[in-house]
Design an enzyme around this catalytic site. Structure first.
Site, PDB file in Angstrom:
ATOM      1  CB  SER A  76      -0.883  -0.004   1.251  1.00  0.00           C
ATOM      2  OG  SER A  76      -0.068   0.146   2.392  1.00  0.00           O
ATOM      3  N   GLY A  86      -9.485  -5.096   3.837  1.00  0.00           N
ATOM      4  CA  GLY A  86      -9.448  -6.134   2.808  1.00  0.00           C
ATOM      5  C   GLY A  86      -9.317  -5.600   1.404  1.00  0.00           C
ATOM      6  CB  ALA A  87      -9.138  -2.187  -0.087  1.00  0.00           C
ATOM      7  N   GLY A  88      -6.701  -4.094  -0.051  1.00  0.00           N
ATOM      8  CA  GLY A  88      -5.409  -4.506  -0.610  1.00  0.00           C
ATOM      9  C   GLY A  88      -5.391  -5.998  -0.907  1.00  0.00           C
ATOM     10  CG  ASP A  89      -6.057  -8.544   2.334  1.00  0.00           C
ATOM     11  OD1 ASP A  89      -4.867  -8.211   2.345  1.00  0.00           O
ATOM     12  OD2 ASP A  89      -6.776  -8.585   3.350  1.00  0.00           O
TER      13      ASP A  89
HETATM   14  N1  LIG Z   1     -12.418   4.235  -1.873  1.00  0.00           N
HETATM   15  C1  LIG Z   1     -12.039   3.463  -2.890  1.00  0.00           C
HETATM   16  N2  LIG Z   1     -12.634   3.562  -4.094  1.00  0.00           N
HETATM   17  C2  LIG Z   1     -12.283   2.779  -5.132  1.00  0.00           C
HETATM   18  N3  LIG Z   1     -11.309   1.829  -5.058  1.00  0.00           N
HETATM   19  C3  LIG Z   1     -10.672   1.674  -3.885  1.00  0.00           C
HETATM   20  C4  LIG Z   1     -10.996   2.480  -2.738  1.00  0.00           C
HETATM   21  N4  LIG Z   1     -10.188   2.107  -1.725  1.00  0.00           N
HETATM   22  C5  LIG Z   1      -9.409   1.112  -2.203  1.00  0.00           C
HETATM   23  N5  LIG Z   1      -9.684   0.853  -3.502  1.00  0.00           N
HETATM   24  C6  LIG Z   1      -9.058  -0.161  -4.367  1.00  0.00           C
HETATM   25  O1  LIG Z   1      -8.406  -1.124  -3.551  1.00  0.00           O
HETATM   26  C7  LIG Z   1      -6.983  -1.092  -3.765  1.00  0.00           C
HETATM   27  C8  LIG Z   1      -6.277  -1.301  -2.439  1.00  0.00           C
HETATM   28  O2  LIG Z   1      -6.611  -0.274  -1.545  1.00  0.00           O
HETATM   29  P1  LIG Z   1      -5.548   0.407  -0.566  1.00  0.00           P
HETATM   30  O3  LIG Z   1      -6.318   1.255   0.376  1.00  0.00           O
HETATM   31  O4  LIG Z   1      -4.499   1.071  -1.371  1.00  0.00           O
HETATM   32  O5  LIG Z   1      -4.890  -0.872   0.151  1.00  0.00           O
HETATM   33  P2  LIG Z   1      -4.864  -1.364   1.683  1.00  0.00           P
HETATM   34  O6  LIG Z   1      -6.206  -1.963   1.962  1.00  0.00           O
HETATM   35  O7  LIG Z   1      -3.792  -2.392   1.697  1.00  0.00           O
HETATM   36  O8  LIG Z   1      -4.545  -0.146   2.517  1.00  0.00           O
HETATM   37  C9  LIG Z   1      -6.696   0.253  -4.436  1.00  0.00           C
HETATM   38  O9  LIG Z   1      -5.544   0.170  -5.255  1.00  0.00           O
HETATM   39  C10 LIG Z   1      -7.963   0.468  -5.239  1.00  0.00           C
HETATM   40  O10 LIG Z   1      -7.900  -0.261  -6.440  1.00  0.00           O
HETATM   41  O1  LIG Z   2      -7.105  -4.213   4.604  1.00  0.00           O
HETATM   42  P1  LIG Z   2      -5.922  -4.956   4.062  1.00  0.00           P
HETATM   43  O2  LIG Z   2      -4.633  -4.216   4.245  1.00  0.00           O
HETATM   44  O3  LIG Z   2      -6.106  -5.440   2.666  1.00  0.00           O
HETATM   45  O4  LIG Z   2      -5.730  -6.317   4.934  1.00  0.00           O
HETATM   46  C1  LIG Z   2      -6.172  -6.411   6.293  1.00  0.00           C
HETATM   47  C2  LIG Z   2      -4.990  -6.640   7.189  1.00  0.00           C
HETATM   48  O5  LIG Z   2      -4.151  -5.512   7.079  1.00  0.00           O
HETATM   49  C3  LIG Z   2      -5.439  -6.793   8.634  1.00  0.00           C
HETATM   50  O6  LIG Z   2      -4.330  -7.096   9.477  1.00  0.00           O
HETATM   51  C4  LIG Z   2      -6.445  -7.911   8.789  1.00  0.00           C
HETATM   52  O7  LIG Z   2      -6.865  -7.949  10.138  1.00  0.00           O
HETATM   53  C5  LIG Z   2      -7.615  -7.672   7.856  1.00  0.00           C
HETATM   54  O8  LIG Z   2      -8.558  -8.708   7.971  1.00  0.00           O
HETATM   55  C6  LIG Z   2      -7.153  -7.558   6.426  1.00  0.00           C
HETATM   56  O9  LIG Z   2      -6.561  -8.752   5.993  1.00  0.00           O
END
Ligand SMILES: Nc1ncnc2c1ncn2[C@@H]1O[C@H](COP(=O)(O)OP(=O)(O)O)[C@@H](O)[C@H]1O
Ligand SMILES: O=P([O-])([O-])O[C@@H]1[C@@H](O)[C@H](O)[C@@H](O)[C@H](O)[C@@H]1O
Length: 402
Positions: free
Chosen positions: A230, A280-283
């Site tokens: 991220s 879970g967005a990143g996952d």
């Molecule tokens: N508010 C949002 N609107 C649209 N897409 C989103 C949004 N938040 C996250 N995403 C999508 O999910 C991906 C992962 O989100 P991010 O916040 O960067 O990761 P993490 O959950 O690991 O912090 C982004 O690259 C994007 O494609």
């Molecule tokens: O939001 P995200 O960064 O994709 O991933 C999240 C992890 O950072 C977190 O530790 C876990 O508890 C969540 O269930 C989810 O897996």
């Protein structure tokens, strides 16, 4: 920098490795690849390594939700939903006897290994201030840590691809190394490698990040195909150094993502979403990206599918449920755009170039993303005050009425 037209990425395992030759022979036999010009019906098995966890969501000092968590839960949810026909999954995940999502109607999709120690659990504390796309939107605290996943916990067979998706330090460096030997291509979530915990005796403590270079994982990077981080994690990964060893993908929340490889980079546009829970967005991104590769897309095109599933994840609390009509629409779009799925993870290289179907694919997926937004608006009762807005009542999640 403009994307390079034909950058190539070597396989995770070394080409002269006898194990690779063996894998190729075994894979051909297992998949029943027709020789002599027949159409090959490929079967691709993936390996996901990382533990499920309990997530407790807090806002303003109050618990607002309790959900199934852990990257493995989000990742397997997307891979099971979005992979092409013929793709299957093995998940290695550890939980304790207290695991709350084993028998629910919508359980953790793949059976975890039971341990004597309690299930890993996290408290996610959300701030009331609107976070920017690049700033942390939550503070994580690990409350319990289940046992690590050891090399011997991995199945003793080969896989087309592997995803190392630890959340609490459970994917040990030696376990990642074993994955690299078993899988033809390995994708790693940086959070599996750079998290440190201000610990107490039970494994509780705030989540911190350490520099990847200072960890025992760093030496494995040249044998990793893709590393996802991220924007918050990217400075600890050291993108400029890491991109010389593998392709690095930095996700930028609602702004989409960027890919960096040795010799090029590309920005991939996001999809619309009404965010209710960023967990879970990143996952889900990483799994969408992997399924894009399975469909035979280039890395830059596959990142569209990553952004699509990242956006879908933030639209629901916890592990999302996908509308079957939406999934059908996505598969139809991919089937139309791609003539031959399942090539890149079995071939010798990955390609990075943005293809001539990129914009068309984005446009079609945007229409499917609208289905997600519409579904959300129809289902949302206004009775639960969750994280940002509201969420459909759902038995996998215990929402605390606002
Ligand atoms: N508010 C949002 N609107 C649209 N897409 C989103 C949004 N938040 C996250 N995403 C999508 O999910 C991906 C992962 O989100 P991010 O916040 O960067 O990761 P993490 O959950 O690991 O912090 C982004 O690259 C994007 O494609
Ligand atoms: O939001 P995200 O960064 O994709 O991933 C999240 C992890 O950072 C977190 O530790 C876990 O508890 C969540 O269930 C989810 O897996």
């Amino acid at each position: 920098m403009a994307p390079s037209p034909a950058a190539a990425m070597p396989l995770a395992a070394e080409p002269d490795d006898p194990e690779v030759v063996e894998v190729e022979i075994e894979e051909e036999e297992e998949r029943g690849v027709k020789k002599g010009g027949g159409v090959a019906e490929l079967e691709v098995e993936g390996l996901v390594v990382g533990s499920y966890c309990h997530d407790v969501l807090l806002r303003g000092g109050r618990v607002v939700g309790e959900t199934l968590g852990g990257a493995a839960a989000f990742v397997s949810n997307v891979l099971d939903a979005a992979s092409p026909a013929g793709a299957s999954l093995a998940v290695v995940s550890k939980v304790g006897h207290d695991f709350a999502y084993a028998t629910a109607a919508a359980p953790a999709r793949h059976r975890p290994v039971l341990c004597a120690s309690p299930t890993t659990s996290f408290h996610a504390r959300f701030s009331d201030d609107a976070a920017s796309a690049h700033a942390p939107d939550r503070q994580l605290r690990r409350v319990h840590a289940c046992d690590p996943i050891y090399p011997a916990d991995l199945p003793d067979r080969h896989f087309a691809y592997g995803l190392a998706v630890g959340v609490a330090g459970e994917v040990l460096p030696e376990t990642l190394e074993r994955m690299i030997r078993l899988c033809r291509a390995v994708l790693v979530d940086a959070q599996a490698m750079i998290r440190a915990f201000d610990g107490d005796a039970k494994g509780g403590g705030a989540v911190r990040h350490v520099a990847l270079e200072a960890t025992p994982y760093a030496r494995l990077l040249p044998r990793v195909a893709f590393l996802k981080a991220s924007s918050e994690e990217a400075p600890y990964v050291g993108v400029e150094t890491a991109r010389r060893r593998c392709c690095v993908i930095v996700t930028e929340g609602r702004d989409g993502c960027r890919l960096y490889w040795d010799g090029g980079e590309a920005r991939v546009a996001p999809f619309p979403a009404v965010q209710v829970d960023p967990t879970g967005a990143g996952d889900s991104f990483l799994a969408g990206f992997a399924s894009g590769l399975l469909w035979g897309l280039s890395a830059t095109d596959a990142a569209l599918l990553g952004n699509f599933f990242g956006a879908a994840a933030v639209s629901q609390v916890g592990v999302p449920t996908f509308d079957p009509k939406m999934l059908q629409a996505v598969k139809q779009i991919l089937e139309k755009a791609i003539k031959r799925p399942c090539t890149h993870l079995n071939g010798n290289t990955f390609t990075f170039q943005r293809s001539n179907i990129h914009d068309e694919l984005h446009k079609s997926l945007q229409e499917a993303a609208m289905l997600v937004c519409e579904q959300k608006q129809v289902n949302s009762p206004a009775t639960y005050n969750v994280l940002a807005l509201v969420h459909p009542g759902h038995f996998r999640i215990r929402l605390i009425p606002g």
